[in-house]
Scaffold this motif. Structure first.
Motif, PDB file in Angstrom:
ATOM      1  N   VAL A 227      47.027 -17.661  58.349  1.00  0.00           N
ATOM      2  CA  VAL A 227      46.593 -16.731  57.315  1.00  0.00           C
ATOM      3  C   VAL A 227      47.042 -15.328  57.707  1.00  0.00           C
ATOM      4  CG1 VAL A 227      44.301 -16.397  58.364  1.00  0.00           C
ATOM      5  CG2 VAL A 227      44.642 -15.947  55.914  1.00  0.00           C
ATOM      6  N   ASN A 228      47.650 -14.620  56.768  1.00  0.00           N
ATOM      7  CA  ASN A 228      48.102 -13.253  57.010  1.00  0.00           C
ATOM      8  C   ASN A 228      46.946 -12.274  56.821  1.00  0.00           C
ATOM      9  OD1 ASN A 228      50.736 -14.189  57.360  1.00  0.00           O
ATOM     10  ND2 ASN A 228      51.333 -13.748  55.237  1.00  0.00           N
ATOM     11  N   ALA A 229      46.869 -11.284  57.705  1.00  0.00           N
ATOM     12  CA  ALA A 229      45.840 -10.248  57.608  1.00  0.00           C
ATOM     13  C   ALA A 229      46.525  -8.897  57.547  1.00  0.00           C
ATOM     14  CB  ALA A 229      44.891 -10.316  58.801  1.00  0.00           C
ATOM     15  N   ALA A 230      46.525  -8.278  56.363  1.00  0.00           N
ATOM     16  CA  ALA A 230      47.193  -6.992  56.173  1.00  0.00           C
ATOM     17  C   ALA A 230      46.552  -6.250  55.020  1.00  0.00           C
ATOM     18  CB  ALA A 230      48.681  -7.194  55.889  1.00  0.00           C
ATOM     19  N   SER A 231      46.441  -4.941  55.153  1.00  0.00           N
ATOM     20  CA  SER A 231      45.988  -4.119  54.034  1.00  0.00           C
ATOM     21  C   SER A 231      47.021  -4.170  52.912  1.00  0.00           C
ATOM     22  CB  SER A 231      45.797  -2.669  54.489  1.00  0.00           C
ATOM     23  OG  SER A 231      44.812  -2.561  55.492  1.00  0.00           O
ATOM     24  N   HIS A 232      46.602  -3.791  51.725  1.00  0.00           N
ATOM     25  CA  HIS A 232      47.519  -3.717  50.588  1.00  0.00           C
ATOM     26  C   HIS A 232      48.464  -2.520  50.773  1.00  0.00           C
ATOM     27  CE1 HIS A 232      45.262  -6.739  48.405  1.00  0.00           C
ATOM     28  NE2 HIS A 232      44.155  -6.026  48.524  1.00  0.00           N
ATOM     29  N   GLY A 233      49.751  -2.737  50.502  1.00  0.00           N
ATOM     30  CA  GLY A 233      50.705  -1.640  50.518  1.00  0.00           C
ATOM     31  C   GLY A 233      51.636  -1.669  51.710  1.00  0.00           C
ATOM     32  N   LEU A 234      52.851  -1.167  51.496  1.00  0.00           N
ATOM     33  CA  LEU A 234      53.872  -1.069  52.532  1.00  0.00           C
ATOM     34  C   LEU A 234      54.067   0.387  52.932  1.00  0.00           C
ATOM     35  CD1 LEU A 234      56.501  -3.439  50.912  1.00  0.00           C
ATOM     36  CD2 LEU A 234      55.511  -3.817  53.171  1.00  0.00           C
ATOM     37  N   LEU A 235      54.374   0.612  54.195  1.00  0.00           N
ATOM     38  CA  LEU A 235      54.682   1.958  54.679  1.00  0.00           C
ATOM     39  C   LEU A 235      55.998   1.931  55.439  1.00  0.00           C
ATOM     40  CD1 LEU A 235      51.259   3.157  56.159  1.00  0.00           C
ATOM     41  CD2 LEU A 235      52.310   3.920  54.020  1.00  0.00           C
ATOM     42  N   GLY A 236      56.811   2.958  55.232  1.00  0.00           N
ATOM     43  CA  GLY A 236      58.027   3.142  56.003  1.00  0.00           C
ATOM     44  C   GLY A 236      57.836   4.244  57.025  1.00  0.00           C
ATOM     45  N   THR A 237      58.787   4.369  57.942  1.00  0.00           N
ATOM     46  CA  THR A 237      58.696   5.368  59.008  1.00  0.00           C
ATOM     47  C   THR A 237      58.584   6.778  58.446  1.00  0.00           C
ATOM     48  OG1 THR A 237      60.097   3.931  60.349  1.00  0.00           O
ATOM     49  CG2 THR A 237      59.745   6.161  61.146  1.00  0.00           C
ATOM     50  N   GLU A 238      59.352   7.073  57.414  1.00  0.00           N
ATOM     51  CA  GLU A 238      59.346   8.437  56.865  1.00  0.00           C
ATOM     52  C   GLU A 238      57.969   8.810  56.330  1.00  0.00           C
ATOM     53  OE1 GLU A 238      61.958  11.297  53.889  1.00  0.00           O
ATOM     54  OE2 GLU A 238      62.412   9.149  54.014  1.00  0.00           O
TER      55      GLU A 238
END
Length: 302
Positions: A227-238
């Motif tokens: 099962v994957n555990a991650a908040s909603h949304g993607l973030l990049g380095t910038e």
């Protein structure tokens, strides 16, 4: 009124970061918590403490004695050798085994879409117990492979009830020992370039309190499998750097794309975006990464 019997929970490791937060939540829920570690750090009050070397099967068996558990949460399983020992030791003495795994099991996936659990079927992953898993340098450079093979050892035994929690990159807490956001802050303060891949890709993240909540919630569930555990949304380095720069007066963000060589933490050559759809269907409500990121940066950098 009939009182429910307290759950017997064993946590292997759990002496720092979200592991200690998990233990606090289990104790607050009224669980009887046992902590097994090497004894190099004292566990919190209120738990039973067992000392053993998890790489030594006889040490594990001696420490556990005849104890049995409703759930085992393994915070520190990094290799298939450790998994093989644990599977033998805990066979018949736990109703469910929860291993804290990692987004790094998807290191060979490169999908524009968020990656689902079935992208890596660990029942088909070859296991090689003869690799130099005891070599710290080898283990560090094969972190994802070690976790993948460890999952495989558990997952290929249908008689062993097993859940792998594949954790996104964790941020938050003044006790964050990784120094990743501090790395950005230092370079932003001085204007020193931040090395990133030429094709720099985003990732999913999870707050340290949220992953502790998720693991504590998982203990109370019955599902098995990954099962994957991650908040909603993607973030990049910038975007991460922009959030850090808010707290660095007169700071300057300079990203330097590099073809080869070491890059800054939290910058990736392929997407580490995980789908949290399975966990959401099972009933866990994740937060939004952009909702908690400003607070994390403020407590870590500000």
């Amino acid at each position: 009124m009939v009182m429910e019997k307290a759950r017997e929970i064993l946590v292997i490791g759990g002496s720092r970061y979200f592991g200690k937060r998990l233990i606090a939540r289990l104790l607050a829920a009224g669980d009887r918590v046992t902590v097994l570690n090497r004894g190099s750090s004292a566990p919190p009050s209120g738990v039973t403490h067992l000392i053993a070397d998890r790489d030594d099967e006889h040490s594990m068996l001696g420490a556990l004695g005849s104890r049995a558990f409703d759930t085992v949460v393994d915070q520190v399983c990094y290799t298939p050798r450790q998994a093989a020992i644990a599977r033998r030791v805990f066979a018949g003495r736990t109703r469910r085994y929860v291993m804290t795994s990692t987004v790094e099991v998807y290191e060979y996936e490169d999908s524009i879409a968020l990656v689902r659990e079935d992208a890596v079927d660990t029942t088909t992953v070859p296991v090689d117990l003869e690799l130099p898993w005891g070599d710290p340098e080898f283990l560090e450079s094969h972190y994802g492979e070690g976790k993948r093979q460890a999952e495989s050892v558990f997952a290929t035994d249908p008689a062993f009830p097993f859940t792998a929690v594949r954790v996104a990159h964790v941020l938050g807490g003044t006790d964050d020992f990784t120094g990743r956001l501090a790395h950005y802050a230092d370079r932003i303060r001085t204007g020193e370039p931040i090395a990133v891949p030429v094709d720099n890709q985003p990732a999913t993240y999870i707050h340290v309190e949220e992953i502790a909540d998720f693991l504590a919630w998982t203990v109370g569930q019955n599902f098995t499998g990954p099962v994957n555990a991650a908040s909603h949304g993607l973030l990049g380095t910038e975007e991460l750097c922009e959030a850090v720069a808010v707290h660095v007066p007169d700071g300057r963000t300079v990203l330097r794309p590099v073809e080869v060589g070491e890059v800054s933490p939290l910058s990736f050559t392929h997407s580490y975006g995980m789908s949290n759809a399975r966990a959401t269907r099972l009933g866990f409500a994740f937060g939004e990464v952009r909702g908690w990121l400003p607070g994390v940066v403020a407590e870590t950098v500000g």
